[in-house]
Design a protein around this motif. Structure first.
Motif, PDB file in Angstrom:
ATOM      1  N   PHE A  58      -2.072  19.552  81.289  1.00  0.00           N
ATOM      2  CA  PHE A  58      -1.256  18.475  80.718  1.00  0.00           C
ATOM      3  C   PHE A  58      -1.685  17.129  81.289  1.00  0.00           C
ATOM      4  CE2 PHE A  58       0.697  19.667  84.675  1.00  0.00           C
ATOM      5  CZ  PHE A  58       1.083  18.470  85.243  1.00  0.00           C
ATOM      6  N   THR A  59      -1.243  16.061  80.626  1.00  0.00           N
ATOM      7  CA  THR A  59      -1.291  14.714  81.171  1.00  0.00           C
ATOM      8  C   THR A  59       0.129  14.168  81.144  1.00  0.00           C
ATOM      9  OG1 THR A  59      -3.575  14.260  80.498  1.00  0.00           O
ATOM     10  CG2 THR A  59      -2.163  12.353  80.837  1.00  0.00           C
ATOM     11  N   ALA A  60       0.575  13.633  82.274  1.00  0.00           N
ATOM     12  CA  ALA A  60       1.902  13.022  82.371  1.00  0.00           C
ATOM     13  C   ALA A  60       1.748  11.615  82.924  1.00  0.00           C
ATOM     14  CB  ALA A  60       2.804  13.846  83.286  1.00  0.00           C
ATOM     15  N   ALA A 133      -8.160  21.330  88.657  1.00  0.00           N
ATOM     16  CA  ALA A 133      -8.414  19.964  89.127  1.00  0.00           C
ATOM     17  C   ALA A 133      -7.278  19.038  88.697  1.00  0.00           C
ATOM     18  CB  ALA A 133      -9.735  19.447  88.580  1.00  0.00           C
ATOM     19  N   MET A 134      -7.040  18.024  89.527  1.00  0.00           N
ATOM     20  CA  MET A 134      -6.041  17.008  89.215  1.00  0.00           C
ATOM     21  C   MET A 134      -6.695  15.633  89.271  1.00  0.00           C
ATOM     22  SD  MET A 134      -2.465  16.064  91.113  1.00  0.00           S
ATOM     23  CE  MET A 134      -1.681  17.572  90.565  1.00  0.00           C
ATOM     24  N   ARG A 135      -6.510  14.857  88.213  1.00  0.00           N
ATOM     25  CA  ARG A 135      -7.011  13.487  88.114  1.00  0.00           C
ATOM     26  C   ARG A 135      -5.810  12.560  88.149  1.00  0.00           C
ATOM     27  NH1 ARG A 135     -10.022  11.554  82.570  1.00  0.00           N
ATOM     28  NH2 ARG A 135     -10.259   9.338  83.016  1.00  0.00           N
ATOM     29  N   ILE A 136      -5.831  11.604  89.077  1.00  0.00           N
ATOM     30  CA  ILE A 136      -4.718  10.671  89.228  1.00  0.00           C
ATOM     31  C   ILE A 136      -5.213   9.257  88.991  1.00  0.00           C
ATOM     32  CG2 ILE A 136      -2.955   9.798  90.800  1.00  0.00           C
ATOM     33  CD1 ILE A 136      -3.188  12.533  92.268  1.00  0.00           C
ATOM     34  N   GLN A 137      -4.521   8.543  88.110  1.00  0.00           N
ATOM     35  CA  GLN A 137      -4.865   7.163  87.794  1.00  0.00           C
ATOM     36  C   GLN A 137      -3.620   6.297  87.917  1.00  0.00           C
ATOM     37  OE1 GLN A 137      -6.392   8.807  83.954  1.00  0.00           O
ATOM     38  NE2 GLN A 137      -7.815   7.087  84.116  1.00  0.00           N
ATOM     39  N   ALA A 138      -3.829   5.012  88.172  1.00  0.00           N
ATOM     40  CA  ALA A 138      -2.718   4.069  88.255  1.00  0.00           C
ATOM     41  C   ALA A 138      -3.043   2.851  87.410  1.00  0.00           C
ATOM     42  CB  ALA A 138      -2.477   3.660  89.700  1.00  0.00           C
ATOM     43  N   PHE A 144      -5.387  -0.694  81.651  1.00  0.00           N
ATOM     44  CA  PHE A 144      -6.524  -0.438  82.536  1.00  0.00           C
ATOM     45  C   PHE A 144      -6.073   0.537  83.619  1.00  0.00           C
ATOM     46  CE2 PHE A 144      -9.079  -1.760  86.330  1.00  0.00           C
ATOM     47  CZ  PHE A 144     -10.307  -1.335  85.857  1.00  0.00           C
ATOM     48  N   TRP A 145      -6.763   1.695  83.719  1.00  0.00           N
ATOM     49  CA  TRP A 145      -6.324   2.816  84.553  1.00  0.00           C
ATOM     50  C   TRP A 145      -7.404   3.220  85.559  1.00  0.00           C
ATOM     51  CZ3 TRP A 145      -1.502   5.073  84.336  1.00  0.00           C
ATOM     52  CH2 TRP A 145      -0.694   4.728  83.248  1.00  0.00           C
ATOM     53  N   PRO A 146      -7.591   2.498  86.655  1.00  0.00           N
ATOM     54  CA  PRO A 146      -8.577   2.929  87.647  1.00  0.00           C
ATOM     55  C   PRO A 146      -8.200   4.273  88.272  1.00  0.00           C
ATOM     56  CG  PRO A 146      -7.304   1.048  88.459  1.00  0.00           C
ATOM     57  CD  PRO A 146      -6.919   1.242  87.031  1.00  0.00           C
ATOM     58  N   LEU A 147      -9.241   5.000  88.656  1.00  0.00           N
ATOM     59  CA  LEU A 147      -9.062   6.297  89.298  1.00  0.00           C
ATOM     60  C   LEU A 147      -8.494   6.113  90.701  1.00  0.00           C
ATOM     61  CD1 LEU A 147      -9.626   9.410  89.147  1.00  0.00           C
ATOM     62  CD2 LEU A 147     -11.817   8.889  90.268  1.00  0.00           C
ATOM     63  N   LEU A 148      -7.476   6.880  91.030  1.00  0.00           N
ATOM     64  CA  LEU A 148      -6.889   6.868  92.359  1.00  0.00           C
ATOM     65  C   LEU A 148      -7.362   8.075  93.171  1.00  0.00           C
ATOM     66  CD1 LEU A 148      -4.890   5.477  94.291  1.00  0.00           C
ATOM     67  CD2 LEU A 148      -3.047   6.722  93.143  1.00  0.00           C
ATOM     68  N   PRO A 152      -8.920  19.013  94.003  1.00  0.00           N
ATOM     69  CA  PRO A 152      -8.656  20.379  93.558  1.00  0.00           C
ATOM     70  C   PRO A 152      -7.161  20.657  93.647  1.00  0.00           C
ATOM     71  CG  PRO A 152      -9.580  20.385  95.772  1.00  0.00           C
ATOM     72  CD  PRO A 152      -9.596  18.959  95.293  1.00  0.00           C
ATOM     73  N   PHE A 153      -6.665  21.440  92.703  1.00  0.00           N
ATOM     74  CA  PHE A 153      -5.257  21.844  92.732  1.00  0.00           C
ATOM     75  C   PHE A 153      -5.167  23.205  92.075  1.00  0.00           C
ATOM     76  CE2 PHE A 153      -0.660  21.403  91.597  1.00  0.00           C
ATOM     77  CZ  PHE A 153      -0.194  21.247  92.899  1.00  0.00           C
TER      78      PHE A 153
END
Length: 194
Positions: A58-60, A133-138, A144-148, A152-153
């Protein structure tokens, strides 16, 4: 698609909160936190978390607004499997400033902070989970969503995701959450920051 805040299930329900379909406002209870062992030696599972079930991918994302002023004041999104496997990401106040923070926990907690932008009283956080895997952006503006963080998850059939807030050193932080959505994983490339 927007998620109705009234449909969530509390872990450590705060004494003061109000939800309507489009928004959630809560005020933290005293000395609330999520942490497991690393450096400090203690385990805490007392933070506020409003959980929504998801599938295996999912993406939340969520908008977070608050005045973060005291050491370890924090708010954002949590993804949780159980009390030993979870991630919290969003804002955390440390060393006299607000930072974007991520704690990845798989038995023990791992903490990282970053400041891709400094305006952290109104921001958005996005989490994508798929294939271990978990990708976190802010984002400051929702465009504009830079990678935070990319971490691994554990891959499981179902997660819980939703807003979280904690104040390990005090009580009384009021946070507003809005624009909360849970949907299919984003198809955007890792380096596509839109």
């Amino acid at each position: 698609m927007s998620t109705n805040f009234n449909d969530g299930k509390w872990l450590n329900e705060p004494a003061i909160w109000h939800a309507e379909a489009a928004g959630l406002t809560l005020t933290t209870d005293e000395k609330t936190d999520f942490w497991r062992e690393t450096h400090y030696g203690f385990t805490r599972d007392s933070g506020h978390f409003l959980a929504f079930p998801t599938t295996d991918a999912f993406t939340a994302q969520i908008r977070v607004q608050g005045e973060f002023r005291t050491l370890y004041d924090q708010a954002g999104l949590m993804v949780r499997i159980d009390e030993e496997r979870w991630v919290k990401t969003g804002v955390e106040f440390t060393d006299g400033e607000a930072f974007l923070s991520t704690v990845v926990t798989d038995g023990k907690s791992d903490w990282s902070v970053a400041q891709p932008f400094r305006e952290l009283e109104d921001f958005r956080i996005r989490v994508t989970v798929a294939n271990g895997a978990m990708r976190i952006q802010a984002s400051r503006d929702g465009s504009f969503w830079p990678l935070l963080r990319l971490a691994p998850f554990p891959a499981v059939a179902q997660y819980e995701v939703g807003p979280t807030a904690c104040t390990p050193e005090r009580s009384g932080l009021t946070v507003r959450f809005s624009e909360f959505s849970i949907g299919p994983t984003t198809a955007k490339d890792l380096h596509d920051l839109s």
